[in-house]
Design a protein around this motif. Structure first.
Motif, mmCIF file in Angstrom:
data_model
loop_
_atom_site.group_PDB
_atom_site.id
_atom_site.type_symbol
_atom_site.label_atom_id
_atom_site.label_comp_id
_atom_site.label_asym_id
_atom_site.label_seq_id
_atom_site.Cartn_x
_atom_site.Cartn_y
_atom_site.Cartn_z
ATOM 1 N N LEU A 188 0.826 -1.197 0.000
ATOM 2 C CA LEU A 188 0.000 0.000 0.000
ATOM 3 C C LEU A 188 0.863 1.250 0.000
ATOM 4 C CD1 LEU A 188 -2.792 1.448 0.485
ATOM 5 C CD2 LEU A 188 -2.306 1.204 2.932
ATOM 6 N N ASP A 189 0.529 2.190 -0.856
ATOM 7 C CA ASP A 189 1.109 3.530 -0.785
ATOM 8 C C ASP A 189 0.197 4.348 0.134
ATOM 9 O OD1 ASP A 189 2.138 6.047 -1.045
ATOM 10 O OD2 ASP A 189 1.725 6.256 -3.189
ATOM 11 N N PRO A 190 0.653 4.705 1.335
ATOM 12 C CA PRO A 190 -0.251 5.321 2.314
ATOM 13 C C PRO A 190 -0.488 6.816 2.122
ATOM 14 C CG PRO A 190 1.928 5.117 3.254
ATOM 15 C CD PRO A 190 2.005 4.518 1.871
ATOM 16 N N LYS A 191 -0.011 7.389 1.047
ATOM 17 C CA LYS A 191 -0.170 8.823 0.852
ATOM 18 C C LYS A 191 -1.651 9.208 0.868
ATOM 19 C CE LYS A 191 1.205 12.658 -2.141
ATOM 20 N NZ LYS A 191 1.906 13.040 -3.391
ATOM 21 N N GLY A 192 -1.996 10.170 1.719
ATOM 22 C CA GLY A 192 -3.378 10.617 1.846
ATOM 23 C C GLY A 192 -4.161 9.901 2.920
ATOM 24 N N LEU A 193 -3.613 8.822 3.461
ATOM 25 C CA LEU A 193 -4.308 8.071 4.511
ATOM 26 C C LEU A 193 -4.331 8.885 5.800
ATOM 27 C CD1 LEU A 193 -3.995 4.319 5.216
ATOM 28 C CD2 LEU A 193 -3.576 5.874 7.108
ATOM 29 N N VAL A 194 -5.420 8.782 6.564
ATOM 30 C CA VAL A 194 -5.546 9.438 7.868
ATOM 31 C C VAL A 194 -5.241 8.409 8.947
ATOM 32 C CG1 VAL A 194 -7.077 10.635 9.471
ATOM 33 C CG2 VAL A 194 -7.240 11.089 7.016
ATOM 34 N N PHE A 195 -4.322 8.774 9.857
ATOM 35 C CA PHE A 195 -3.866 7.853 10.908
ATOM 36 C C PHE A 195 -4.277 8.446 12.249
ATOM 37 C CE2 PHE A 195 -0.089 5.392 12.773
ATOM 38 C CZ PHE A 195 -0.750 4.178 12.652
ATOM 39 N N SER A 206 8.564 12.106 17.885
ATOM 40 C CA SER A 206 9.125 12.714 16.675
ATOM 41 C C SER A 206 9.414 11.675 15.596
ATOM 42 C CB SER A 206 10.400 13.484 17.025
ATOM 43 O OG SER A 206 11.352 12.624 17.623
ATOM 44 N N THR A 207 9.815 10.463 16.010
ATOM 45 C CA THR A 207 10.140 9.430 15.014
ATOM 46 C C THR A 207 8.907 9.033 14.217
ATOM 47 O OG1 THR A 207 11.909 8.558 16.416
ATOM 48 C CG2 THR A 207 11.070 7.120 14.673
ATOM 49 N N LEU A 208 7.801 8.790 14.913
ATOM 50 C CA LEU A 208 6.572 8.403 14.217
ATOM 51 C C LEU A 208 6.044 9.546 13.366
ATOM 52 C CD1 LEU A 208 4.252 6.467 13.649
ATOM 53 C CD2 LEU A 208 3.148 7.261 15.742
ATOM 54 N N LEU A 209 6.010 10.758 13.907
ATOM 55 C CA LEU A 209 5.477 11.890 13.143
ATOM 56 C C LEU A 209 6.325 12.164 11.909
ATOM 57 C CD1 LEU A 209 4.418 14.377 15.980
ATOM 58 C CD2 LEU A 209 3.010 12.775 14.693
ATOM 59 N N ALA A 210 7.643 12.010 12.026
ATOM 60 C CA ALA A 210 8.511 12.210 10.860
ATOM 61 C C ALA A 210 8.250 11.139 9.807
ATOM 62 C CB ALA A 210 9.974 12.185 11.302
ATOM 63 N N THR A 211 8.018 9.907 10.262
ATOM 64 C CA THR A 211 7.715 8.817 9.325
ATOM 65 C C THR A 211 6.413 9.081 8.580
ATOM 66 O OG1 THR A 211 8.861 7.201 10.714
ATOM 67 C CG2 THR A 211 7.239 6.348 9.147
ATOM 68 N N GLN A 214 6.860 11.893 6.089
ATOM 69 C CA GLN A 214 7.648 11.455 4.932
ATOM 70 C C GLN A 214 6.801 10.641 3.954
ATOM 71 O OE1 GLN A 214 10.966 8.999 6.044
ATOM 72 N NE2 GLN A 214 11.780 8.858 3.959
ATOM 73 N N LEU A 215 5.852 9.872 4.495
ATOM 74 C CA LEU A 215 5.015 9.017 3.650
ATOM 75 C C LEU A 215 3.746 9.720 3.159
ATOM 76 C CD1 LEU A 215 5.283 5.694 5.684
ATOM 77 C CD2 LEU A 215 6.460 6.264 3.550
ATOM 78 N N GLY A 216 3.540 10.974 3.559
ATOM 79 C CA GLY A 216 2.353 11.705 3.121
ATOM 80 C C GLY A 216 1.089 11.315 3.851
ATOM 81 N N VAL A 217 1.255 10.823 5.092
ATOM 82 C CA VAL A 217 0.117 10.393 5.902
ATOM 83 C C VAL A 217 -0.301 11.532 6.819
ATOM 84 C CG1 VAL A 217 -0.673 8.745 7.660
ATOM 85 C CG2 VAL A 217 0.850 7.996 5.826
ATOM 86 N N ARG A 218 -1.583 11.706 6.973
ATOM 87 C CA ARG A 218 -2.100 12.765 7.854
ATOM 88 C C ARG A 218 -2.337 12.207 9.247
ATOM 89 N NH1 ARG A 218 -7.893 15.983 7.378
ATOM 90 N NH2 ARG A 218 -7.711 17.117 9.343
ATOM 91 N N ALA A 219 -1.630 12.735 10.223
ATOM 92 C CA ALA A 219 -1.823 12.313 11.613
ATOM 93 C C ALA A 219 -3.021 13.058 12.200
ATOM 94 C CB ALA A 219 -0.572 12.609 12.433
ATOM 95 N N SER A 220 -3.913 12.318 12.846
ATOM 96 C CA SER A 220 -5.108 12.886 13.472
ATOM 97 C C SER A 220 -5.137 12.442 14.926
ATOM 98 C CB SER A 220 -6.368 12.407 12.746
ATOM 99 O OG SER A 220 -7.538 12.836 13.409
ATOM 100 N N PHE A 221 -5.463 13.380 15.827
ATOM 101 C CA PHE A 221 -5.394 13.085 17.253
ATOM 102 C C PHE A 221 -6.725 13.347 17.947
ATOM 103 C CE2 PHE A 221 -1.104 14.243 15.927
ATOM 104 C CZ PHE A 221 -0.376 13.155 16.380
ATOM 105 N N SER A 222 -6.971 12.572 19.000
ATOM 106 C CA SER A 222 -8.131 12.803 19.850
ATOM 107 C C SER A 222 -7.952 14.105 20.605
ATOM 108 C CB SER A 222 -8.288 11.661 20.866
ATOM 109 O OG SER A 222 -8.345 10.411 20.239
#
Length: 345
Positions: A188-195, A206-211, A214-222
């Motif tokens: 899977l190319d995760p670009k555009g996926l919401v995590f 910082s390691t996870l957010l940088a990853t 880099q992959l074009g994934v949008r981080a979403s938080f509670s």
């Protein structure tokens, strides 16, 4: 005209209750109008003044008291009990709040910084691999005070567990490695996926957010302190820990990993999920649910034709579940949260 507007809104997919609320009506009022078919709006409003309504003089007393120098920095929840200690009662907290709202004074009171209201992030998944949720949960061990940590990534659309890991520590590095491995295993190319995740340390690492960046994934938080914002992962962990064969405490890391692997195989491939019309997450993820549900519908139709006297209405709904929403917020929740902030200020 109103009935026509509501019908158009419902045809576009809006719930009738919410459409009626926007017009200041209840769903029961619309139902009554349709039954009467008079063509007239017969709402007349109240014909008399409520007996328990405060007089204008009493309303002015409330405002004068609330805005007095010794009370102007306090919330109604602080003022009303203090007045009671002095033998005075000018109204309940809800009455004071209602008057303040009417006068446009329901704002933050005091010198402290006003509470920050964080808007709910709302996402919609219309297919697999668009919206993932993840979290970490404790697994008890036989050593008191020591835990293993279960990492789970779940696809919200299909409820399928995409990947998992068990480690003896919480770490953003482990989470980043798990995410990369998940994408590789799914090709899977995760670009555009919401995590989606909560606000724990590994989730903000910082390691996870940088990853993800880099992959074009949008981080979403509670929102902080609101576990229901990540309800899909929370519900999944409950399923994990309430399985009849859940063996905690675990003797070893190998035992924990073996059990979780068996659980994931059962959950994805055997477990019929109630939110998916009782198809497995694998069936939903692979697009097999429509055919399975259509076959169930045919079984029910044949049963009804054999014994129509046993059916009082339509057969059970076996249509596939549509899009899945994460984080929808009802309009009345916005007003409710505003009142709570005024009470606790």
């Amino acid at each position: 005209m109103i009935l026509g507007m509501v019908s158009d809104a419902v045809a576009q997919g809006a719930p009738e209750t919410q459409a009626a609320a926007l017009l200041g009506l209840s769903a029961r009022t619309l139902q009554r109008w349709r039954e009467q078919d008079t063509g007239d709006d017969r709402r007349l409003g109240p014909k008399s003044r409520p007996r328990n309504q405060l007089s204008e003089q009493e309303r002015k007393l409330v405002l004068t008291t609330i805005n007095a120098p010794r009370f102007r920095d306090l919330s109604p929840s602080q003022i009303v009990p203090r007045l009671a200690d002095e033998g005075r009662y000018i109204g309940s907290e809800s009455t004071v709040l209602r008057i303040l709202r009417h006068e446009g004074q329901l704002t933050h009171r005091g010198r402290a910084k006003a509470p920050v209201r964080i808007a709910v992030e709302e996402h919609i998944a219309t297919g697999p691999n668009q919206l993932w949720s993840w979290d970490i949960s404790y697994l008890k061990t036989t050593v008191r005070g020591r835990f293993y940590f279960l990492y789970l990534i779940v696809d919200i659309y299909s409820r399928r567990i995409m990947s998992w890991a068990v480690h003896d520590e919480e770490s953003g590095e482990h989470a980043a490695a798990l995410f990369r491995a998940t994408c590789a295993a799914s090709q899977l190319d995760p670009k555009g996926l919401v995590f989606r995740s909560d606000n724990g340390g590994p989730m903000r690492g910082s390691t996870l957010l940088a990853t993800l960046d880099q992959l074009g994934v949008r981080a979403s938080f509670s929102r902080p302190g609101v576990s229901a914002d990540n309800a899909f992962s929370e519900a999944l962990f409950r399923t994990v820990k309430y399985r009849p064969d859940y063996p905690a405490p675990f003797d070893s890391l190998a035992q924990a990993r073996a059990w979780v692997g068996a659980f994931v195989a059962w959950y994805n491939g055997i477990h019929r999920h109630s939110a998916l019309r009782f198809v497995t997450p694998d069936d939903r993820h692979r697009g097999r649910d429509a055919a399975l549900l259509a076959a169930r519908a045919r079984v029910y139709e044949r049963a009804r034709r054999r014994h129509p006297e046993r059916w009082s209405g339509e057969i059970r709904n076996w249509t596939p579940v549509g899009a899945v929403r994460l984080g929808p917020r009802k309009p009345d929740e916005l007003r409710e949260s505003s009142d709570k902030e005024a009470l606790t200020a």
